[in-house]
Design an enzyme around this catalytic site. Structure first.
Site, mmCIF file in Angstrom:
data_model
loop_
_atom_site.group_PDB
_atom_site.id
_atom_site.type_symbol
_atom_site.label_atom_id
_atom_site.label_comp_id
_atom_site.label_asym_id
_atom_site.label_seq_id
_atom_site.Cartn_x
_atom_site.Cartn_y
_atom_site.Cartn_z
ATOM 1 N N ASP A 1 -34.310 20.683 -42.544
ATOM 2 C CA ASP A 1 -33.627 21.660 -41.594
ATOM 3 C C ASP A 1 -32.492 21.319 -41.158
ATOM 4 O O ASP A 1 -31.557 20.316 -41.747
ATOM 5 C CB ASP A 1 -34.705 21.886 -40.534
ATOM 6 N N HIS B 1 -32.517 24.672 -34.189
ATOM 7 C CA HIS B 1 -33.194 25.347 -35.445
ATOM 8 C C HIS B 1 -34.437 24.633 -35.864
ATOM 9 O O HIS B 1 -35.671 25.271 -35.832
ATOM 10 C CB HIS B 1 -32.301 25.807 -36.549
ATOM 11 N N SER C 1 -37.185 32.055 -40.873
ATOM 12 C CA SER C 1 -37.420 30.862 -40.619
ATOM 13 C C SER C 1 -38.436 30.344 -39.816
ATOM 14 O O SER C 1 -38.947 29.262 -39.778
ATOM 15 C CB SER C 1 -36.362 30.564 -39.613
#
Length: 532
Positions: A177, A217, A395
């Site tokens: 990620d 994220h 995601s």
């Protein structure tokens, strides 16, 4: 006229010496036999055992890139090496078009492929449907107190596995990620930290060992699997272990991120991970000449997709977000979701309706994509500060699914990655009537996966945590083989046990987290042991 001539000369020179990205592929691995004869020089014991358990033979793709080739490329005029891949026997390089083309003179170079496809003389790619910049992520018998996260687990019937104590223990998930700030300090991750379930990581974008950095994220992604805050958020695999790899450069979009992803996947394989989950997707780049087209989404063109397929060939289950482009002109999935064996995960709402933003299939060669769906609208996550909130995106549907895969594989630990993948697809609610929006649908990890088979678990390991010894209850088995690994996948202990002598001494092992495999006739188990 003279000024015009000078202008065009400068323009030509600028184009010739502008920095380009490319891949240089090698045609050999001269030391391959040495590594194949000494496999622990290139892979951990846990990685080797994963191959053995799934009847996967070692090959030259497991062998590192030849260092003398890398050195000669690095020493070449104007060339910077950005990443490397042993699986694809290639380097990602940056330099002028002229300097890159000069590498073709090396006898060990098979070919050079520019990210800008118009520079490849053999390329016949259609440049239509190019999009600007795309990132697949949004900024913005035990009963668990799931709190707000209940729906995203129960939609998949994942609580059935959790109630049977299948919570990912013994399985290792690599998360690729953009960053993981706050994971080392925020409350929802403290259970992971306290139990030594974060096995390590690396920032491939800066070549830095500090992976608790970068964009938030990845932190939110991890929280859907490993987060734990009673009555607020419980991840789908709270007892799995994790490697955290940063491969995404958040401020830009460049093909080197695909190469860094493959490099990280190779490291994950080397460490012996079981599952790779990635909430990154690539279609368009900042330099429009580098962008993919829909015709590239065939599972074999994109560098990242070929790497993902290679990871699956090594016995790893690979999951990727389908993408968040469902409301754009180019609605199709990106790479690596287009890879043949990758489980591409789309998004649905809490009421099981496809999220409008969720990218669609099929792949360019007409395969069903995405494969499965999970909740990605108003998914419950933790921020780096530990605040429980909701966010939208495939995601998050992807790691929610990945955590359940870990639980399922723990329950059916003798299955291969191909068998686990097929079990998931067959359990899905649209398996007989798949389509380009939902794929095979929403999997059912409880009622259709042989729940009765879970009741064999009179098997136990105690005490755990332990200080000196650990005992394995054999149930109906007379003998069993026990293997214990370090967190890096190295075999540290191996012993045959019997009903009369089923206790192992751990006196020689240092304090820390270890993994075990238990093999007896008709029963294969994996898990973790904490040595205090």
């Amino acid at each position: 006229m003279k000024n015009n001539y000078l202008f065009f000369l400068l323009l030509f020179s600028s184009a010739l010496f502008a920095q380009e990205d490319a891949w240089v592929y090698f045609n050999a691995k001269p030391n391959a036999q040495f590594y194949l004869d000494n496999p622990l020089q290139m892979l951990s014991q846990r990685a080797l055992d994963r191959r053995t358990n799934q009847n996967i033979a070692l090959s030259s793709t497991d062998v590192p890139v030849e260092t003398t080739f890398v050195t000669q490329v690095k020493q070449s005029t104007g060339i910077t090496v950005m990443a490397q891949s042993k699986w694809l026997n290639a380097l990602h390089i940056r330099g002028s078009q002229a300097d890159i083309n000069a590498l073709k003179n090396f006898t060990f170079v098979d070919k050079v492929v520019f990210a800008n496809k118009i520079l490849n003389t053999t390329s016949k790619k259609d440049r239509q449907n190019k999009i600007a910049k795309t990132k697949d992520k949004f900024k913005a018998t035990v009963n668990y107190a799931y709190g707000a996260s209940a729906n995203q687990i129960q939609m998949l019937n994942g609580q059935v596995l959790h109630q049977q104590n299948y919570t990912g223990s013994g399985k290792i998930i690599a998360v690729l990620d953009a960053g993981f700030p706050g994971v080392d300090v925020a409350q929802p991750f403290q259970r992971l930290i306290n139990n030594n379930q974060i096995l390590g990581g690396y920032d491939f974008t800066t070549r830095n060992a500090n992976f608790y950095a970068g964009d938030e994220h990845g932190t939110m992604v991890l929280s859907t699997m490993g987060g734990y805050k009673e009555n607020s958020l419980v991840g789908t695999a709270p007892d799995a272990s994790y490697y955290l790899f940063i491969t995404e450069i958040d401020a830009t979009e460049n093909p080197v991120e695909e190469s860094l992803w493959v490099e990280a996947a190779e490291k994950a394989d080397e460490f012996g991970v079981d599952i790779i989950t990635t909430s990154l997707g690539y279609f368009g780049f900042d330099n429009a000449n580098y962008s993919h087209t829909y015709s590239d989404m065939n599972g074999t063109t994109n560098f990242i997709s070929r790497g993902a397929e290679m990871a699956f060939s090594k016995g790893i289950v690979v999951l990727a977000s389908a993408g968040n482009e469902g409301n754009t002109t180019e609605r199709h999935i990106g790479g690596p979701a287009d890879a043949v064996s990758v489980i591409a995960v789309g998004s649905v709402t809490a009421s099981k309706v496809k999220s409008s933003f969720s990218s669609i299939g099929p792949s360019f060669d007409s395969r069903i994509k995405p494969e499965v769906m999970a909740q990605g609208s108003s998914a419950v996550v933790s921020s780096p500060a530990g605040t429980i909130t909701t966010i939208d995106g495939t995601s998050f549907s992807c790691p929610i699914m990945a955590g359940m895969v870990a639980c399922l594989w723990q329950a059916f630990s003798s299955k291969t990655n191909q068998e686990i993948r097929q079990m998931i697809l067959k359990s899905s609610d649209r398996y007989t009537v798949p389509n380009n929006d939902y794929g095979y649908g929403i999997p059912n990890f409880g009622s259709t996966l042989g729940v009765d088979d879970f009741q064999i678990s009179s098997f136990s390991v105690y005490p755990n945590p332990t200080q000196t010894t650990v005992t394995f209850a054999l149930s109906d088995q007379n003998t069993a083989s026990i293997t214990i690994y370090s967190v890096l996948g190295q075999k540290v202990l191996e012993k045959q046990i019997t009903n009369e002598n089923s206790t192992l001494s751990l006196q020689t092992l240092k304090s820390g987290l270890y993994f075990y495999t238990f093999d007896a006739e008709g029963l294969h188990k994996t898990g973790k042991i904490i040595k205090q």
